[in-house]
Write a protein that holds these residues in place. Structure first.
Motif, PDB file in Angstrom:
ATOM      1  N   LEU A  24      -7.777  -8.357   7.934  1.00  0.00           N
ATOM      2  CA  LEU A  24      -6.708  -9.040   7.217  1.00  0.00           C
ATOM      3  C   LEU A  24      -7.262  -9.726   5.968  1.00  0.00           C
ATOM      4  O   LEU A  24      -6.592  -9.778   4.930  1.00  0.00           O
ATOM      5  CB  LEU A  24      -6.015 -10.054   8.130  1.00  0.00           C
ATOM      6  CG  LEU A  24      -4.763 -10.715   7.576  1.00  0.00           C
ATOM      7  CD1 LEU A  24      -3.692  -9.682   7.233  1.00  0.00           C
ATOM      8  CD2 LEU A  24      -4.223 -11.734   8.570  1.00  0.00           C
ATOM      9  N   LEU A  25      -8.487 -10.219   6.039  1.00  0.00           N
ATOM     10  CA  LEU A  25      -9.112 -10.853   4.880  1.00  0.00           C
ATOM     11  C   LEU A  25      -9.305  -9.848   3.735  1.00  0.00           C
ATOM     12  O   LEU A  25      -9.025 -10.155   2.571  1.00  0.00           O
ATOM     13  CB  LEU A  25     -10.448 -11.486   5.271  1.00  0.00           C
ATOM     14  CG  LEU A  25     -11.158 -12.277   4.194  1.00  0.00           C
ATOM     15  CD1 LEU A  25     -10.320 -13.454   3.732  1.00  0.00           C
ATOM     16  CD2 LEU A  25     -12.494 -12.777   4.721  1.00  0.00           C
ATOM     17  N   CYS A  26      -9.747  -8.642   4.058  1.00  0.00           N
ATOM     18  CA  CYS A  26      -9.913  -7.602   3.027  1.00  0.00           C
ATOM     19  C   CYS A  26      -8.564  -7.181   2.469  1.00  0.00           C
ATOM     20  O   CYS A  26      -8.418  -6.989   1.249  1.00  0.00           O
ATOM     21  CB  CYS A  26     -10.646  -6.395   3.611  1.00  0.00           C
ATOM     22  SG  CYS A  26     -12.360  -6.723   4.051  1.00  0.00           S
ATOM     23  N   PHE A  27      -7.580  -7.030   3.324  1.00  0.00           N
ATOM     24  CA  PHE A  27      -6.220  -6.683   2.909  1.00  0.00           C
ATOM     25  C   PHE A  27      -5.681  -7.746   1.964  1.00  0.00           C
ATOM     26  O   PHE A  27      -5.156  -7.434   0.885  1.00  0.00           O
ATOM     27  CB  PHE A  27      -5.336  -6.565   4.163  1.00  0.00           C
ATOM     28  CG  PHE A  27      -3.914  -6.175   3.902  1.00  0.00           C
ATOM     29  CD1 PHE A  27      -3.554  -4.839   3.818  1.00  0.00           C
ATOM     30  CD2 PHE A  27      -2.929  -7.137   3.782  1.00  0.00           C
ATOM     31  CE1 PHE A  27      -2.228  -4.468   3.601  1.00  0.00           C
ATOM     32  CE2 PHE A  27      -1.606  -6.781   3.569  1.00  0.00           C
ATOM     33  CZ  PHE A  27      -1.255  -5.440   3.476  1.00  0.00           C
ATOM     34  N   ALA A  28      -5.842  -9.027   2.328  1.00  0.00           N
ATOM     35  CA  ALA A  28      -5.360 -10.133   1.498  1.00  0.00           C
ATOM     36  C   ALA A  28      -6.116 -10.187   0.169  1.00  0.00           C
ATOM     37  O   ALA A  28      -5.518 -10.439  -0.882  1.00  0.00           O
ATOM     38  CB  ALA A  28      -5.495 -11.456   2.251  1.00  0.00           C
ATOM     39  N   GLY A  29      -7.420  -9.955   0.215  1.00  0.00           N
ATOM     40  CA  GLY A  29      -8.206  -9.936  -1.015  1.00  0.00           C
ATOM     41  C   GLY A  29      -7.703  -8.879  -1.979  1.00  0.00           C
ATOM     42  O   GLY A  29      -7.598  -9.108  -3.194  1.00  0.00           O
ATOM     43  N   ALA A  30      -7.359  -7.709  -1.444  1.00  0.00           N
ATOM     44  CA  ALA A  30      -6.827  -6.630  -2.284  1.00  0.00           C
ATOM     45  C   ALA A  30      -5.475  -7.023  -2.884  1.00  0.00           C
ATOM     46  O   ALA A  30      -5.184  -6.700  -4.039  1.00  0.00           O
ATOM     47  CB  ALA A  30      -6.697  -5.343  -1.466  1.00  0.00           C
ATOM     48  N   GLN A  31      -4.667  -7.741  -2.109  1.00  0.00           N
ATOM     49  CA  GLN A  31      -3.364  -8.198  -2.611  1.00  0.00           C
ATOM     50  C   GLN A  31      -3.543  -9.143  -3.799  1.00  0.00           C
ATOM     51  O   GLN A  31      -2.830  -9.047  -4.797  1.00  0.00           O
ATOM     52  CB  GLN A  31      -2.580  -8.922  -1.501  1.00  0.00           C
ATOM     53  CG  GLN A  31      -2.255  -8.085  -0.300  1.00  0.00           C
ATOM     54  CD  GLN A  31      -1.283  -6.971  -0.592  1.00  0.00           C
ATOM     55  OE1 GLN A  31      -0.480  -7.043  -1.508  1.00  0.00           O
ATOM     56  NE2 GLN A  31      -1.355  -5.913   0.192  1.00  0.00           N
ATOM     57  N   VAL A  32      -4.495 -10.040  -3.685  1.00  0.00           N
ATOM     58  CA  VAL A  32      -4.748 -10.997  -4.762  1.00  0.00           C
ATOM     59  C   VAL A  32      -5.271 -10.286  -6.009  1.00  0.00           C
ATOM     60  O   VAL A  32      -4.799 -10.535  -7.127  1.00  0.00           O
ATOM     61  CB  VAL A  32      -5.745 -12.093  -4.297  1.00  0.00           C
ATOM     62  CG1 VAL A  32      -6.200 -12.951  -5.465  1.00  0.00           C
ATOM     63  CG2 VAL A  32      -5.121 -12.948  -3.196  1.00  0.00           C
ATOM     64  N   VAL A  33      -6.217  -9.373  -5.834  1.00  0.00           N
ATOM     65  CA  VAL A  33      -6.765  -8.630  -6.972  1.00  0.00           C
ATOM     66  C   VAL A  33      -5.661  -7.834  -7.670  1.00  0.00           C
ATOM     67  O   VAL A  33      -5.627  -7.751  -8.901  1.00  0.00           O
ATOM     68  CB  VAL A  33      -7.942  -7.728  -6.526  1.00  0.00           C
ATOM     69  CG1 VAL A  33      -8.338  -6.747  -7.614  1.00  0.00           C
ATOM     70  CG2 VAL A  33      -9.133  -8.586  -6.124  1.00  0.00           C
TER      71      VAL A  33
END
Length: 172
Positions: A24-33
């Motif tokens: 979920l952290l990687c998914f969220a990071g991609a959303q922010v980028v």
């Protein structure tokens, strides 16, 4: 979507379904980028907020960048791990980073789902760029329906994750 938070609803469903095979952290990071370009365009007063990065093809370099940045972050955390005290969340991240495959799949799902969700909501988005300027997904759902769907996904994902955590505790 209003800068990323609602995008996490589908991510929570994915996390509840895929467990340790999804970050979920990687998914969220991609959303922010993904929302960096629209944020810059808004600050500049650009008439088209969703530019090149909000397409399925051109979101791939952002997924690669996010993958690399998160890998670097976990590498640094691993290096700092001996200096992190206790059993806090930062130490747990350092000890248990997602596998490269998990990280890659999570950032790809993050960037691609971002384009899909935003395609429905924003008229200026061209999801099939550079091949087409057409956005067939625009207006599929109303903004209220899309928001409600993301919130339902978030609640469903959280409920499943809490239920599984409760079951694990009962068995130990």
């Amino acid at each position: 979507m209003p800068f990323t938070p609602l995008h996490l609803g589908p991510g929570l469903v994915l996390k509840s379904a895929l467990g340790r095979h999804f970050s979920l952290l990687c998914f969220a990071g991609a959303q922010v980028v993904m929302d960096i370009e629209p944020l810059i365009r808004l600050w500049q007063g650009d008439g088209q907020v969703h530019g090149m990065t909000h397409s399925y093809l051109l979101a791939l370099p952002l997924a690669a960048l996010t993958y690399w940045l998160l890998g670097l972050g976990w590498h640094l955390l691993g290096w700092l791990q001996p200096y992190l005290s206790g059993g806090g969340w930062l130490r747990q991240l350092a000890i248990n980073p997602p596998s490269p495959c998990c990280r890659l799949c999570s950032v790809l799902l993050g960037t691609q789902s971002h384009v899909l969700l935003d395609s429905n909501m924003h008229a200026d988005l061209q999801p099939w760029r550079p091949f087409s300027e057409h956005n067939a997904a625009y207006g599929w759902l109303s903004i209220d329906e899309l928001t409600f769907g993301c919130l339902v996904c978030a609640l469903l994902g959280l409920m499943i994750m809490l239920l599984r955590a409760y079951q694990r505790r009962r068995h130990h």
